[in-house]
Write a protein that holds these residues in place. Structure first.
Motif, PDB file in Angstrom:
ATOM      1  N   ALA A  20       0.829  -1.214   0.000  1.00 55.41           N
ATOM      2  CA  ALA A  20       0.000   0.000   0.000  1.00 55.41           C
ATOM      3  C   ALA A  20       0.861   1.259   0.000  1.00 55.41           C
ATOM      4  CB  ALA A  20      -0.932  -0.006   1.197  1.00 55.41           C
ATOM      5  N   ILE A  21       1.896   1.285   0.794  1.00 50.43           N
ATOM      6  CA  ILE A  21       2.769   2.459   0.845  1.00 50.43           C
ATOM      7  C   ILE A  21       3.467   2.658  -0.499  1.00 50.43           C
ATOM      8  CG2 ILE A  21       4.895   3.350   1.893  1.00 50.43           C
ATOM      9  CD1 ILE A  21       3.868   2.202   4.566  1.00 50.43           C
ATOM     10  N   THR A  22       3.882   1.565  -1.138  1.00 50.63           N
ATOM     11  CA  THR A  22       4.527   1.667  -2.453  1.00 50.63           C
ATOM     12  C   THR A  22       3.573   2.246  -3.492  1.00 50.63           C
ATOM     13  OG1 THR A  22       5.904  -0.236  -1.901  1.00 50.63           O
ATOM     14  CG2 THR A  22       5.744   0.362  -4.229  1.00 50.63           C
ATOM     15  N   VAL A  23       2.350   1.756  -3.524  1.00 51.41           N
ATOM     16  CA  VAL A  23       1.366   2.260  -4.497  1.00 51.41           C
ATOM     17  C   VAL A  23       1.050   3.737  -4.238  1.00 51.41           C
ATOM     18  CG1 VAL A  23      -1.046   2.048  -5.219  1.00 51.41           C
ATOM     19  CG2 VAL A  23       0.365   0.004  -4.982  1.00 51.41           C
ATOM     20  N   ILE A  24       0.917   4.108  -2.984  1.00 48.95           N
ATOM     21  CA  ILE A  24       0.602   5.503  -2.656  1.00 48.95           C
ATOM     22  C   ILE A  24       1.746   6.423  -3.048  1.00 48.95           C
ATOM     23  CG2 ILE A  24       0.266   7.080  -0.709  1.00 48.95           C
ATOM     24  CD1 ILE A  24      -1.478   4.792   0.509  1.00 48.95           C
ATOM     25  N   PHE A  25       2.987   6.028  -2.760  1.00 44.87           N
ATOM     26  CA  PHE A  25       4.118   6.859  -3.169  1.00 44.87           C
ATOM     27  C   PHE A  25       4.236   6.935  -4.685  1.00 44.87           C
ATOM     28  CE2 PHE A  25       5.864   6.854   1.146  1.00 44.87           C
ATOM     29  CZ  PHE A  25       6.282   8.180   1.212  1.00 44.87           C
ATOM     30  N   TYR A  26       3.949   5.853  -5.376  1.00 47.59           N
ATOM     31  CA  TYR A  26       3.971   5.870  -6.839  1.00 47.59           C
ATOM     32  C   TYR A  26       2.974   6.894  -7.380  1.00 47.59           C
ATOM     33  CZ  TYR A  26       3.396   4.338 -11.655  1.00 47.59           C
ATOM     34  OH  TYR A  26       3.307   4.306 -13.016  1.00 47.59           O
ATOM     35  N   TYR A  28       1.789   9.516  -5.778  1.00 46.87           N
ATOM     36  CA  TYR A  28       2.233  10.865  -5.435  1.00 46.87           C
ATOM     37  C   TYR A  28       3.320  11.341  -6.374  1.00 46.87           C
ATOM     38  CZ  TYR A  28      -0.450  11.912  -1.282  1.00 46.87           C
ATOM     39  OH  TYR A  28      -1.462  12.244  -0.422  1.00 46.87           O
ATOM     40  N   PHE A  29       4.291  10.474  -6.675  1.00 46.91           N
ATOM     41  CA  PHE A  29       5.362  10.869  -7.589  1.00 46.91           C
ATOM     42  C   PHE A  29       4.857  11.027  -9.020  1.00 46.91           C
ATOM     43  CE2 PHE A  29       8.306   8.910  -4.343  1.00 46.91           C
ATOM     44  CZ  PHE A  29       8.784  10.137  -3.906  1.00 46.91           C
ATOM     45  N   LYS A  34       2.177  17.573 -12.202  1.00 50.38           N
ATOM     46  CA  LYS A  34       0.902  18.284 -12.361  1.00 50.38           C
ATOM     47  C   LYS A  34       0.592  19.132 -11.138  1.00 50.38           C
ATOM     48  CE  LYS A  34      -1.064  15.074 -15.589  1.00 50.38           C
ATOM     49  NZ  LYS A  34      -2.049  14.100 -15.909  1.00 50.38           N
ATOM     50  N   GLU A  35       0.938  18.610  -9.976  1.00 55.29           N
ATOM     51  CA  GLU A  35       0.725  19.394  -8.755  1.00 55.29           C
ATOM     52  C   GLU A  35       1.582  20.649  -8.776  1.00 55.29           C
ATOM     53  OE1 GLU A  35       1.915  18.981  -4.132  1.00 55.29           O
ATOM     54  OE2 GLU A  35       0.940  17.236  -5.016  1.00 55.29           O
ATOM     55  N   ALA A  36       2.823  20.519  -9.204  1.00 53.15           N
ATOM     56  CA  ALA A  36       3.699  21.697  -9.287  1.00 53.15           C
ATOM     57  C   ALA A  36       3.146  22.711 -10.275  1.00 53.15           C
ATOM     58  CB  ALA A  36       5.107  21.268  -9.681  1.00 53.15           C
ATOM     59  N   LYS A  37       2.624  22.228 -11.398  1.00 50.08           N
ATOM     60  CA  LYS A  37       2.105  23.128 -12.435  1.00 50.08           C
ATOM     61  C   LYS A  37       0.827  23.832 -12.003  1.00 50.08           C
ATOM     62  CE  LYS A  37       0.487  23.001 -17.220  1.00 50.08           C
ATOM     63  NZ  LYS A  37       0.207  22.121 -18.364  1.00 50.08           N
ATOM     64  N   TYR A  38      -0.119  23.065 -11.425  1.00 50.02           N
ATOM     65  CA  TYR A  38      -1.444  23.620 -11.131  1.00 50.02           C
ATOM     66  C   TYR A  38      -1.614  24.161  -9.709  1.00 50.02           C
ATOM     67  CZ  TYR A  38      -2.798  21.508 -15.532  1.00 50.02           C
ATOM     68  OH  TYR A  38      -2.873  21.176 -16.854  1.00 50.02           O
ATOM     69  N   VAL A  39      -0.707  23.838  -8.808  1.00 56.33           N
ATOM     70  CA  VAL A  39      -0.868  24.303  -7.422  1.00 56.33           C
ATOM     71  C   VAL A  39       0.289  25.202  -7.002  1.00 56.33           C
ATOM     72  CG1 VAL A  39      -1.110  23.587  -5.013  1.00 56.33           C
ATOM     73  CG2 VAL A  39      -2.203  22.259  -6.810  1.00 56.33           C
TER      74      VAL A  39
END
Length: 178
Positions: A20-26, A28-29, A34-39
């Protein structure tokens, strides 16, 4: 339940936590550009702050649950504090997420003041009920207990409610209806 079954359950818990932690970090990365661009590169607003709180506070809670849930052994004294932090954290997280949902509905419905007043009028009693439930269930040490177990050279902690889950179930009905 035998000690071997308990140890097998702990191993499964560890495997699922790592997955679960691996999938969540994947995820997020994957969405970081897109987060940097839009937020991050746009002017700050209340909605962007709420987005970041929900996104990174949710990540904090997932990591805390994954690590405390079996990946790391934490003694009983620390486990009680972490369990209370997680439960209060879930309540805060869901309140922020519901604020974002209310704000989105308000924007989608052409900024209808009537809809906003109705949704906020329904939301505030739910927040009060959630805070009251959290105080009743998690803030008194005699209601919530953490126990330390040792099985085949493995230590782990588990928590339980001494009063039963019914108050949480009864108060979660109106919360889930919103």
């Amino acid at each position: 339940m035998s000690e071997q079954e308990v140890v097998t359950g702990l191993y499964w818990n560890n495997y699922l936590s790592v997955t679960a932690i691996t999938v969540i970090f994947y995820e997020y990365f994957l969405l970081l550009d897109k987060e940097a661009k839009y937020v991050w590169k746009r002017p700050w607003s209340i909605m962007s702050c709420l987005y970041l709180v929900v996104r990174y506070f949710g990540l904090f809670l997932v990591l805390l649950c994954g690590l405390w849930g079996g990946l790391l052994y934490m003694p009983e004294s620390v486990s009680y504090i972490l369990a209370v932090l997680m439960e209060w954290g879930f309540s805060v997280y869901f309140c922020f997420a519901e604020v974002i949902l209310i704000w989105r509905l308000y924007a989608l419905c052409n900024q209808s003041k009537l809809l906003l007043y109705i949704l906020v009028g329904l939301f505030l009693p739910i927040v009060a009920l959630s805070i009251g439930t959290d105080i009743y269930l998690y803030s008194r040490r005699n209601v919530f207990s953490v126990k330390e177990f040792v099985a085949q050279n493995t230590k782990y902690c588990t928590f339980s409610f001494n009063i039963g889950p019914m108050p949480a179930i009864y108060t979660s009905i109106p919360i889930s209806m919103l």
